[in-house]
Motif scaffolding. Structure first.
Motif, PDB file in Angstrom:
ATOM      1  N   CYS A 260       0.750  -1.181  -0.063  1.00  0.00           N
ATOM      2  CA  CYS A 260      -0.063  -0.078   0.070  1.00  0.00           C
ATOM      3  C   CYS A 260       0.822   1.396  -0.089  1.00  0.00           C
ATOM      4  O   CYS A 260       0.315   2.427  -0.160  1.00  0.00           O
ATOM      5  CB  CYS A 260      -1.136  -0.087   1.245  1.00  0.00           C
ATOM      6  N   GLY A 261       2.344   1.022   0.199  1.00  0.00           N
ATOM      7  CA  GLY A 261       3.138   2.289   0.077  1.00  0.00           C
ATOM      8  C   GLY A 261       3.404   2.825   1.479  1.00  0.00           C
ATOM      9  O   GLY A 261       4.460   3.728   1.625  1.00  0.00           O
ATOM     10  N   LYS A 262       2.828   2.196   2.693  1.00  0.00           N
ATOM     11  CA  LYS A 262       3.263   2.596   3.907  1.00  0.00           C
ATOM     12  C   LYS A 262       4.258   1.673   4.574  1.00  0.00           C
ATOM     13  O   LYS A 262       4.286   0.299   4.067  1.00  0.00           O
ATOM     14  CB  LYS A 262       2.023   2.584   4.872  1.00  0.00           C
ATOM     15  N   GLN A 263       4.995   1.933   5.462  1.00  0.00           N
ATOM     16  CA  GLN A 263       5.919   1.100   6.151  1.00  0.00           C
ATOM     17  C   GLN A 263       5.287   0.364   7.646  1.00  0.00           C
ATOM     18  O   GLN A 263       4.641   1.249   8.186  1.00  0.00           O
ATOM     19  CB  GLN A 263       7.199   1.690   6.748  1.00  0.00           C
ATOM     20  N   GLY A 264       5.655  -0.621   7.656  1.00  0.00           N
ATOM     21  CA  GLY A 264       5.109  -1.458   9.053  1.00  0.00           C
ATOM     22  C   GLY A 264       3.662  -1.626   9.264  1.00  0.00           C
ATOM     23  O   GLY A 264       3.238  -1.793  10.332  1.00  0.00           O
TER      24      GLY A 264
END
Length: 404
Positions: A260-264
């Motif tokens: 989704c493009g986010k980290q973690g």
């Protein structure tokens, strides 16, 4: 669905339309609840017992309902019980995800009469994928000796952000304004789709552990991580149908980059794909494990089934991976418990197959991170429907939509 009913032609169109609607309600009630008596149908549909009896007589003549004999009595005359004729109609359930496509056909008694059939068709942002799926469905129908005109509707579970009201999958087909219409053209029958976690929650709600319960959460821990929500006995969708993106909550600091493009995101730790990735990375970093032997030294072939097989054989590295997964799932579930106060959380998907390794760390994390007075009211169970929840839920969801 109207094609199933014989029009007497003796009444006005308005009366026939009303009668057809009542017949649909009867078929739907029996499909989702099993054989029912006249009085039970009367209570469910809010019609008088004489009216129900009249409609049942016509449905028997239509070849859709049959009398099954006498039921139990709480006093007085034993009631007649009515069920659906098994070959009265059929519904199709289809799963399309990022790894494969599964097709099953269910009869009017919700019995899987053909399938599950597996095909290497993966989800993609091209409408042509549905033409490929329809070709496979036609092959399945032909091989099953089911009359095509008895197939009423198809339901499809899909990944992505799905706006039910507009019929848009914003993730894969953002430019198609009404995908329902496009799919009807391709398949030649009405087609309804919804997000995979909602479809499987729908299956649990009618045929699984959530039946007759009011407030339930369904965690679909598969190649991704989705959440289905039942509030006051109703499937909750949110404003546009985007509720349940639980896997994309960024709970881990400095974590892996998510699709989704986010980290973690939680999905990058507890999904089936994440577990396979962590197994590969762990072995590459020197961890000794039976997993390596199970894939004949080819680490690219590691998937969650391999890790589960190793854990079942006592492999400590594989067991430690699931222990970590359970802890992180429990952390996430602690948030859900304190927000929703559910009576039940169901865990399904491929990750749920490892239930013996993840349950204890889930419970420990919940006790650690949530209010005990709230969490003690929530039961944790693993889905009993298993993988068939996808196609069963899709077929039933589509039937409900067409019978409204």
């Amino acid at each position: 669905m109207e094609k199933l009913f014989k029009n007497t032609g003796n009444q006005s169109q308005a009366v026939e339309l009303k009668k057809t609607a009542h017949k649909k309600h009867i078929l739907r009630a029996i499909y989702f609840n099993g054989p029912l008596s006249n009085s039970e149908l009367s209570k469910s549909i809010k019609l008088s017992t004489p009216k129900i009896n009249s409609l049942l007589v016509e449905l028997i003549e239509d070849g859709l309902v049959e009398e099954l004999g006498r039921g139990d009595s709480s006093g007085g005359r034993r009631p007649n019980i009515y069920g659906l004729v098994e070959d009265g109609f059929y519904v199709v359930g289809i799963t399309i995800n990022v790894t494969r496509t599964i097709i099953s056909i269910y009869n009017s008694c919700n019995k899987e009469v053909s399938g599950p059939h597996y095909f290497p068709i993966k989800m993609q942002s091209n409408i042509e994928i549905f033409k490929q799926v329809n070709e496979k469905l036609e092959e399945v129908v032909q091989a099953s000796n089911i009359a095509p005109n008895k197939i009423l509707v198809a339901g499809i579970e899909l990944p992505g952000l799905i706006d039910q009201k507009k019929g848009i999958n914003k993730t894969y087909f953002p430019d198609i304004e009404n995908l329902f219409d496009e799919l009807k053209k391709i398949f030649g029958i009405p087609v309804f789709f919804n997000h995979d976690s909602k479809v499987r929650t729908f299956a649990e709600m009618h045929f699984g552990l959530a039946k007759n319960k009011k407030n339930v959460l369904m965690l679909q821990a598969d190649w991704g991580l989705g959440l289905g929500i039942i509030v006051n006995g109703q499937l909750y969708a949110g404003k546009s149908g985007f509720s349940g993106e639980f896997g994309h909550l960024p709970l881990a600091d400095n974590g892996v980059l998510c699709v989704c493009g986010k980290q973690g995101c939680l999905e990058t730790i507890v999904s089936a794909n994440a577990i396979a990735r962590q197994a590969r990375e762990g072995i590459e970093n020197g961890n000794s494990s039976l997993i390596k032997e199970l894939v004949n030294q080819d680490l690219s072939k590691i998937d969650i089934s391999t890790v589960i097989q190793a854990a079942n054989s006592g492999d400590q590295f594989a067991i430690s991976l699931f222990s970590k997964v359970g802890e992180w799932l429990g952390r996430g579930m602690a948030y859900l418990i304190q927000i929703f106060n559910p009576e039940l959380i169901i865990i399904g998907g491929q990750v749920a197959v490892a239930n013996q390794f993840i349950l204890a760390p889930i419970q420990q994390a919940i006790h650690t991170f949530s209010n005990r007075d709230i969490s003690n009211e929530t039961e944790i169970q693993f889905s009993e429907l298993g993988p068939k929840a996808g196609t069963m839920g899709a077929a039933a969801y589509a039937l409900e939509r067409i019978s409204k």
